[in-house]
Scaffold this active site. Structure first.
Site, PDB file in Angstrom:
ATOM      1  CB  THR A 220       0.442   0.258   0.805  1.00 55.18           C
ATOM      2  OG1 THR A 220       1.193   1.410   0.094  1.00 55.18           O
ATOM      3  CG2 THR A 220       0.001   1.631   2.071  1.00 55.18           C
ATOM      4  CG  ASP A 251      -2.746   8.099   0.012  1.00 56.64           C
ATOM      5  OD1 ASP A 251      -1.763   7.432  -0.465  1.00 56.64           O
ATOM      6  OD2 ASP A 251      -3.553   6.890   0.917  1.00 56.64           O
ATOM      7  N   GLY A 272      -3.604   2.767  -2.403  1.00 56.34           N
ATOM      8  CA  GLY A 272      -3.943   2.805  -3.804  1.00 56.34           C
ATOM      9  C   GLY A 272      -2.836   4.242  -4.349  1.00 56.34           C
ATOM     10  N   GLY A 274      -1.952   7.039  -4.218  1.00 56.59           N
ATOM     11  CA  GLY A 274      -1.156   8.055  -3.530  1.00 56.59           C
ATOM     12  C   GLY A 274      -1.954   9.171  -3.895  1.00 56.59           C
TER      13      GLY A 274
HETATM   14  N1  ASP Z   1      -0.974   4.285  -1.027  1.00 54.15           N
HETATM   15  C1  ASP Z   1       0.410   3.976  -1.435  1.00 54.15           C
HETATM   16  C2  ASP Z   1       1.316   5.963  -2.536  1.00 54.15           C
HETATM   17  O1  ASP Z   1       0.214   6.408  -3.197  1.00 54.15           O
HETATM   18  C3  ASP Z   1       0.746   3.354  -2.818  1.00 54.15           C
HETATM   19  C4  ASP Z   1       0.287   1.845  -2.470  1.00 54.15           C
HETATM   20  O2  ASP Z   1      -0.973   2.137  -1.773  1.00 54.15           O
HETATM   21  O3  ASP Z   1       0.146   1.139  -2.395  1.00 54.15           O
HETATM   22  O4  ASP Z   1       2.084   5.856  -1.690  1.00 54.15           O
END
Ligand code: ASP
Length: 354
Positions: A220, A251, A272, A274
């Site tokens: 992300t 998230d 991270g 989510g």
């Molecule tokens: N936080 C994001 C999600 O769970 C994924 C990421 O941070 O890469 O959708």
């Protein structure tokens, strides 16, 4: 007596003027980011970005790929830094830095985002203005080229905070945002990734909560900034997690979970797993630890990322900045693409020990 009467008259006039001014302000009117732009040349400012956390280790990145990541992170953060340096707002810096990362297939946002079980893009993003506490979020969009711009439009030009799917895309049309065919977002690499995971799933070797995701790169993108007026802003943009199903939302588009900004405390963007970030209300928790417990930004971020998230089972990283320009870039994964630009000094890192 005459003087007393005169003084009384002046007092009454000034009170009635104040009331007229107050009543001419529409209480339902949101303050806009544009209100924040005035120039204070020598005030502190700063910007931090991330491009995802996960198994980012030297052995997995060739020298040339490392260079490509380095250059893109540098381009994105330099754009935001220039905006801040010229007296632009933190919100604008966040939006434009994220645009550069969204347009790059290197990251899990915009072009190159991870794909759903149906091998389609479903993008999420959010943005928050720390001065006004205005915020905008969008989830499950697949035709808006830069989802962070749609989140910005929701914040600035709608009565709402969070829009999803078709409705969000219809709103994007009214705001004249650049629209694309969903195939624009799909890269060969992400098609291979989702097919590999689906194959393992068929062989009962893996599910959504599996070692293939646990410890893998998330990717992300996010940005936090402090402008010369002392205003903070945060934004996050993502494709979510590979092989997501049933309209899963992480998230990143949720204010308080993946993104939060408040001039009284800090601006935060997370990356991270989510589900754990939502349950931990991570971004708001960091702000609350500063507001109610008096923790410094470093203490608050470390408590959440090294204690509270691992206790729940979550993993990932956080970037944050406070109103003095103190920053935190912490992660409990092997690496996190990250960069900071403070006092004309650019710092770009990827791995744990750098
Ligand atoms: N936080 C994001 C999600 O769970 C994924 C990421 O941070 O890469 O959708």
């Amino acid at each position: 007596m005459k003087n007393i009467l005169l003084l009384w008259g002046v007092l009454c006039l000034s009170i009635s003027c104040q009331q007229t001014n107050k009543s001419s302000v529409d209480p339902t009117q949101k303050q806009t980011t544009l209100d924040t732009i005035q120039k204070k040349p020598n005030a502190p400012f700063g910007i931090v970005i991330h491009g995802g956390a996960g198994k980012i280790i030297k052995e997995n990145l060739s020298d040339s790929l490392e260079k490509v990541y380095h250059e893109k992170l540098s381009e994105a953060i330099s754009k935001g830094n220039d905006i801040l340096k010229n007296g632009g707002s933190a919100v604008e810096a966040v939006k434009q830095s994220i645009n550069i990362l969204e347009d790059s297939p290197l990251f899990n946002s915009g072009k190159g985002a991870v794909l759903t079980h149906e091998e389609q893009p479903e993008l999420d993003a959010s943005i928050m203005d720390g001065k006004t506490l205005n915020a905008g979020g969008v989830s499950g969009v697949s035709t808006v080229k830069n989802p962070i711009n749609l989140a910005y439009e929701v914040m600035e030009n709608s009565e709402h905070v969070f829009l999803s799917g078709k409705g969000a895309e219809a709103f994007a049309k009214t705001r004249k945002l650049t629209l694309v065919d969903p195939s624009y977002f799909i890269t060969k690499k992400q098609l291979q990734n989702v097919r590999r995971i689906k194959q393992k799933e068929n062989n009962k070797q893996a599910s959504f909560y599996n070692p293939d995701l646990n410890g893998s790169k998330f990717g992300t993108v996010g940005c936090v900034a402090l402008d010369k007026n002392g205003n903070l802003a945060a934004g996050t943009s993502t494709g979510g997690m590979t092989n997501k199903k049933w309209g899963r939302i992480g998230d990143s588009p949720i204010i308080g979970a993946g993104t939060y900004a408040n001039n009284a405390t800090c601006a935060v963007s997370g990356t991270g797993w989510g589900e754990y970030y939502i349950r931990g209300v991570v971004a708001y928790d960091i702000s609350a630890l500063m507001e109610y417990k008096g923790l410094s930004i470093q203490e608050a971020v470390k408590k959440v990322i090294y204690k509270k998230q691992p206790q729940l089972g979550g993993e990932g990283g956080i970037i944050a900045i406070d109103h003095l320009g103190n920053i935190a870039m912490e992660f409990n994964t092997p690496g996190m693409f990250r960069a900071s630009y403070l006092n004309d000094e650019l710092d770009i890192k990827m791995y744990q020990k750098e």
